[in-house]
Design an enzyme around this catalytic site. Structure first.
Site, PDB file in Angstrom:
ATOM      1  CB  ILE A 186      -0.979   0.030   1.195  1.00  0.00           C
ATOM      2  CG1 ILE A 186      -0.242   0.151   2.534  1.00  0.00           C
ATOM      3  CG2 ILE A 186      -1.900  -1.163   1.171  1.00  0.00           C
ATOM      4  CD1 ILE A 186      -1.150   0.554   3.682  1.00  0.00           C
ATOM      5  CG  ASP A 187       3.918   1.684   2.838  1.00  0.00           C
ATOM      6  OD1 ASP A 187       2.745   1.858   3.203  1.00  0.00           O
ATOM      7  OD2 ASP A 187       4.825   1.329   3.611  1.00  0.00           O
TER       8      ASP A 187
HETATM    9  O1  F6P Z   1       4.615  -2.071   4.374  1.00  0.00           O
HETATM   10  C1  F6P Z   1       3.359  -1.563   4.494  1.00  0.00           C
HETATM   11  C2  F6P Z   1       3.078  -1.053   5.840  1.00  0.00           C
HETATM   12  O2  F6P Z   1       1.774  -0.680   5.657  1.00  0.00           O
HETATM   13  C3  F6P Z   1       3.921   0.090   6.408  1.00  0.00           C
HETATM   14  O3  F6P Z   1       3.530   1.352   6.007  1.00  0.00           O
HETATM   15  C4  F6P Z   1       3.742  -0.086   7.883  1.00  0.00           C
HETATM   16  O4  F6P Z   1       4.786   0.495   8.603  1.00  0.00           O
HETATM   17  C5  F6P Z   1       3.726  -1.547   8.006  1.00  0.00           C
HETATM   18  O5  F6P Z   1       3.147  -2.057   6.837  1.00  0.00           O
HETATM   19  C6  F6P Z   1       2.994  -2.049   9.220  1.00  0.00           C
HETATM   20  O6  F6P Z   1       2.831  -3.418   9.100  1.00  0.00           O
HETATM   21  P1  F6P Z   1       2.463  -4.416  10.283  1.00  0.00           P
HETATM   22  O7  F6P Z   1       1.705  -3.674  11.306  1.00  0.00           O
HETATM   23  O8  F6P Z   1       1.664  -5.474   9.617  1.00  0.00           O
HETATM   24  O9  F6P Z   1       3.741  -4.928  10.807  1.00  0.00           O
END
Ligand code: F6P
Length: 374
Positions: A143-144
Site C-alpha cells: 500500500i506504501d
Molecule cells: O509495508 C506496508 C506497511 O503498511 C507500512 O507502512 C507499515 O509500517 C507496516 O506495513 C505495518 O505493518 P504491520 O503492522 O503489519 O507490521
C-alpha cells in the site's frame, strides 16, 4: 526445460489485490496445463512440516477471490528465510534456513516461484536466486507504493481511497469543533499515501518522510487559515514523517526476526506541539490497518490481475527471473538486482508536490513569511 510446476507465495504486510494476483497467475498457468501450488504464510509452508503447508491451487480454489482482501495463502513478516525464527535453547532464535528452503523447493519438483511482496520480499527473492532457487518472478505489492522500478504497486489506490474518505469525513467534525485534526497514515520511508490522500481529501498540511518539517511552519499555516475565517485545520502525517533535526516516532524497536521498527505516534506528537503553539484544541487519530483492510478498488483489482497474468506469461516466454513492473502503462520484467534494497520515495519536484504547493498546502518546510507574501 519448459516450466511445468510453479509455486506462489505472498509475504510481508498484506495489501488489497493479493488474491487477484493469485487468481490471474494460477489461471494463466492452468490454461497452459501447468500445476500450481500456494505456499502458506510466506515461506513457512515449505520450511515447516505442517500437512497444509502447501495448497494445490486449482480452478475451484481461485474461484471468486479477485475482489477479496487479505490473501488465501496467508502471509508473514517474521518469516525471512535468512533470519528464520527457529526454536533454540532459550526460545526462538534467528537461523539461516535459505539452504533448506531451496532444497525443499527442488525436492518438491517446483520449477519456478512467483513471489508476491514488497521491497523486503524482492530482496529475499533476489538472495534466494543466488542460493540456488531455479527461477523467481516477483510481483510488487504494498500500500506504501515504495517499491522501486515500478510506477505503482497494487494496494496503493485502495489505501489512498480509504484515507481520502477518512479525511472527507473528518472535515465535518473538525470544522464543527473548530479544532486541529492530525491524521496519521501508513508510509514508513515514503509519503505517497499522505501526499495523494492529502491533496484529494483537502488537507491543509501534509507531512512526509521526504520533507522534514518545522512545527512553527505548520502553526503559521493554521494561523493564516484563522485569519481567513477558517477556524479548523487538517494535517495528514505519514507515520515516517519527522521534524527537522528530530527523529522517527517508534512504537516498537523490532526484533531479531523482524528487523525493522514498528512506527507510530507521530500524529499525537504533532497534535500536542500544534496545540501548544496555536492555543487551539487538537486531536490525533491513526488510520492504521484500516488502510490495508477489505477488498481492492477496481483500479487495484485490475492492476493485480494484470501483474498476476504477466508473472505467468514471463515464465511461459522464458524471460528468466525478475520483477513484474508497470512503466508508462506497459508491463515489463525488471532485474531483481535493480530492485533489491532500494526504496522509491516521492520526488520533491514531482507534479503532485508542485500541485499541492500551488494550492497553498503546507509541507512544514516553508520559510518564515512564505504564506503572508502570497
Ligand atoms: O509495508 C506496508 C506497511 O503498511 C507500512 O507502512 C507499515 O509500517 C507496516 O506495513 C505495518 O505493518 P504491520 O503492522 O503489519 O507490521
Amino acid at each position: 526445460m519448459a516450466t511445468r510446476k510453479i509455486a506462489i507465495s505472498t509475504g510481508g504486510g498484506d495489501a488489497p489485490g493479493l488474491n487477484a494476483v493469485i487468481r490471474a497467475a494460477t489461471l494463466g498457468a492452468l490454461e497452459r496445463g501447468w500445476e500450481v501450488w500456494g505456499i502458506r504464510q510466506g515461506y513457512r509452508g515449505l520450511l515447516e512440516d505442517a500437512p497444509d503447508g502447501l495448497i494445490r491451487l486449482d480452478r475451484e480454489r481461485v474461484r471468486g477471490i479477485a475482489h477479496l482482501g487479505g490473501t488465501i495463502l496467508g502471509t508473514a513478516n517474521r518469516g525471512d528465510p535468512f533470519h528464520y525464527p527457529t526454536p533454540g535453547e532459550h526460545g526462538l532464535v534467528p537461523r539461516d534456513r535459505s539452504g533448506d528452503l531451496v532444497r525443499r523447493f527442488r525436492e518438491r519438483g517446483f520449477d519456478a516461484l512467483i513471489a508476491v511482496g514488497g521491497d523486503g520480499s524482492m530482496r529475499i527473492a533476489h538472495e534466494l536466486l543466488q542460493r540456488g532457487l531455479p527461477l523467481v518472478v516477483g510481483v510488487p505489492k504494498t500500500i506504501d507504493n515504495d517499491v522501486c522500478c515500478t510506477d505503482i504497486t497494487f494496494g496503493f489506490d485502495t489505501a489512498v481511497s480509504i484515507a481520502t474518505e477518512a479525511l472527507d469525513r473528518l472535515h465535518t467534525t473538525t470544522e464543527a469543533h473548530e479544532r486541529i485534526m492530525v491524521v496519521e497514515v501508513m508510509g514508513r520511508h515514503a509519503g505517497w499515501i499522505a501526499l495523494n490522500a492529502g491533496i484529494a481529501g483537502g488537507a491543509d498540511a501534509i507531512l512526509i518522510p521526504e520533507i522534514p518539517f518545522r512545527y512553527d511552519a505548520i502553526a503559521d499555516k493554521i494561523r493564516l487559515r484563522e485569519s481567513r475565517g477558517r477556524r479548523f485545520s487538517i494535517v495528514v502525517a505519514a507515520e515516517g514523517a519527522y521534524s527537522e533535526g528530530g527523529e522517527l516516532t517508534i512504537k516498537d524497536a523490532g526484533d531479531a526476526f523482524r528487523r525493522t521498527a514498528v512506527l507510530g505516534g507521530v500524529a499525537e506528537r504533532v497534535a500536542k506541539e500544534l496545540a501548544a503553539r496555536t492555543g487551539k484544541e487538537a486531536r490525533s487519530m491513526v488510520l492504521g490497518h484500516l488502510q490495508r483492510g477489505g477488498g481492492p478498488t477496481t483500479a487495484d483489482r485490475l492492476l493485480a490481475l494484470r501483474f498476476g497474468a504477466a508473472a505467468t506469461r514471463f515464465l511461459v516466454e522464458d524471460c528468466g527471473s525478475g520483477m513484474v513492473a508497470l512503466r508508462a502503462n506497459r508491463i515489463e520484467l525488471v532485474p531483481l538486482a535493480e530492485v533489491a534494497g532500494k526504496t522509491k520515495t516521492v520526488p520533491l519536484d514531482s507534479d503532485s508536490v508542485v500541485t499541492a504547493r500551488e494550492m497553498g498546502l503546507c509541507f512544514g518546510d516553508e520559510p518564515p513569511g512564505h504564506f503572508t507574501e502570497r
